[in-house]
Write a protein that holds these residues in place. Structure first.
Motif, short mmCIF file in Angstrom:
data_model
loop_
_atom_site.label_atom_id
_atom_site.label_comp_id
_atom_site.label_asym_id
_atom_site.label_seq_id
_atom_site.Cartn_x
_atom_site.Cartn_y
_atom_site.Cartn_z
N LEU A 33 0.81 -1.21 0.00
CA LEU A 33 0.00 0.00 0.00
C LEU A 33 0.85 1.26 0.00
N GLY A 34 2.09 1.15 0.43
CA GLY A 34 2.97 2.31 0.46
C GLY A 34 2.64 3.28 1.57
N CYS A 35 2.32 2.77 2.75
CA CYS A 35 1.93 3.65 3.85
C CYS A 35 2.86 3.49 5.06
N GLU A 36 4.12 3.21 4.81
CA GLU A 36 5.07 3.04 5.89
C GLU A 36 5.13 4.28 6.78
N GLY A 37 5.08 4.06 8.08
CA GLY A 37 5.22 5.14 9.04
C GLY A 37 3.98 5.95 9.30
N LEU A 38 2.88 5.69 8.61
CA LEU A 38 1.67 6.47 8.78
C LEU A 38 0.84 5.96 9.96
N ASP A 39 0.07 6.86 10.56
CA ASP A 39 -0.89 6.45 11.59
C ASP A 39 -2.02 5.66 10.93
N VAL A 40 -2.45 4.59 11.59
CA VAL A 40 -3.43 3.68 11.00
C VAL A 40 -4.70 3.65 11.85
N LEU A 41 -5.83 3.82 11.20
CA LEU A 41 -7.14 3.70 11.83
C LEU A 41 -7.67 2.29 11.63
N VAL A 42 -8.18 1.68 12.71
CA VAL A 42 -8.77 0.34 12.63
C VAL A 42 -10.19 0.42 13.19
N PRO A 43 -11.21 0.59 12.34
CA PRO A 43 -12.59 0.66 12.83
C PRO A 43 -13.08 -0.69 13.34
N LEU A 44 -13.94 -0.65 14.37
CA LEU A 44 -14.55 -1.86 14.93
C LEU A 44 -13.48 -2.94 15.16
#
Length: 219
Positions: A33-44
């Protein structure tokens, strides 16, 4: 699908949706996905171990979970004692290291900014079709333009079970305007879900999608 339904699920320990391992599609595709180092949201989020994996990969993880017991069990099984504080949106933030688990209604979540990455393995499929557009609209409002996420869905014959989990098919995803959709993997997986076999499901297809937030406003 009122909150009491999910409270009862945890009270009666009907949590066959909880995996005792890291989801293989997460391992297979997250880094693409190319999202290294980003804050991640995990719903439910429940108490999924996937959040621990994401944290181990260097992300700050924010999970939103309705039931307090799921959050308590997550930290107990991780052998961590979280700090707890109340937020202005009414959710309670339980945090340790780079994981924050917020207890409360996902639709009431009001962060200070937008996320650039998210992971949905159990949120969209937990909702009947009548609720899913509202969920995607809310999710889109929390994700910055160009933000990316991994979505994992189920498909099974409609006549074999009444969810949750509910089947979510590609045409429904293509019909929404908030995210661009790309299929990453598609597998027959009924052999890995004993609780769904016991419910009468004979075929279960699990699909991983890459979602990218578009410029369409979240109304």
């Amino acid at each position: 699908m009122e909150p009491q339904f999910w409270y009862d699920i945890w009270t009666e320990r009907k949590i066959g949706f909880h995996r005792s391992d890291i989801h293989p599609m997460l391992r297979n595709h997250w880094h693409s996905l190319g999202c290294e180092g980003l804050d991640v949201l995990v719903p439910l989020s429940g108490k999924t171990l996937d959040m621990r994996w994401l944290a181990s990969e260097g992300h700050t993880v924010t999970g939103i979970e309705l039931d307090q017991r799921a959050v308590d069990e997550f930290f107990q099984e991780w052998q961590c004692q979280p700090a707890v504080h109340s937020r202005s949106d009414g959710l309670a933030d339980h945090h340790s290291g780079n994981i924050h688990l917020l207890v409360g209604d996902f639709f009431g979540f009001r962060p200070g900014g937008q996320f650039e990455a998210f992971y949905d393995r159990a949120a969209l499929i937990a909702m009947p079709e009548a609720m899913r557009a509202d969920y995607l609209r809310k999710l889109a409002s929390l994700v910055a333009e160009g933000g990316v996420g991994l979505l994992i869905t189920f498909e099974y014959p409609d006549s074999e079970m009444q969810g949750p989990p509910f089947p979510v098919r590609r045409p429904e995803l293509d019909a929404q305007n908030w995210f661009r959709v790309k299929q990453l993997e598609r597998q027959e997986v009924i052999g890995h879900y004993a609780h769904l076999r016991e419910a009468g499901v004979t075929s279960l297809v699990e699909t991983a999608y890459r979602l990218e937030r578009t410029t369409e406003p979240a109304r």
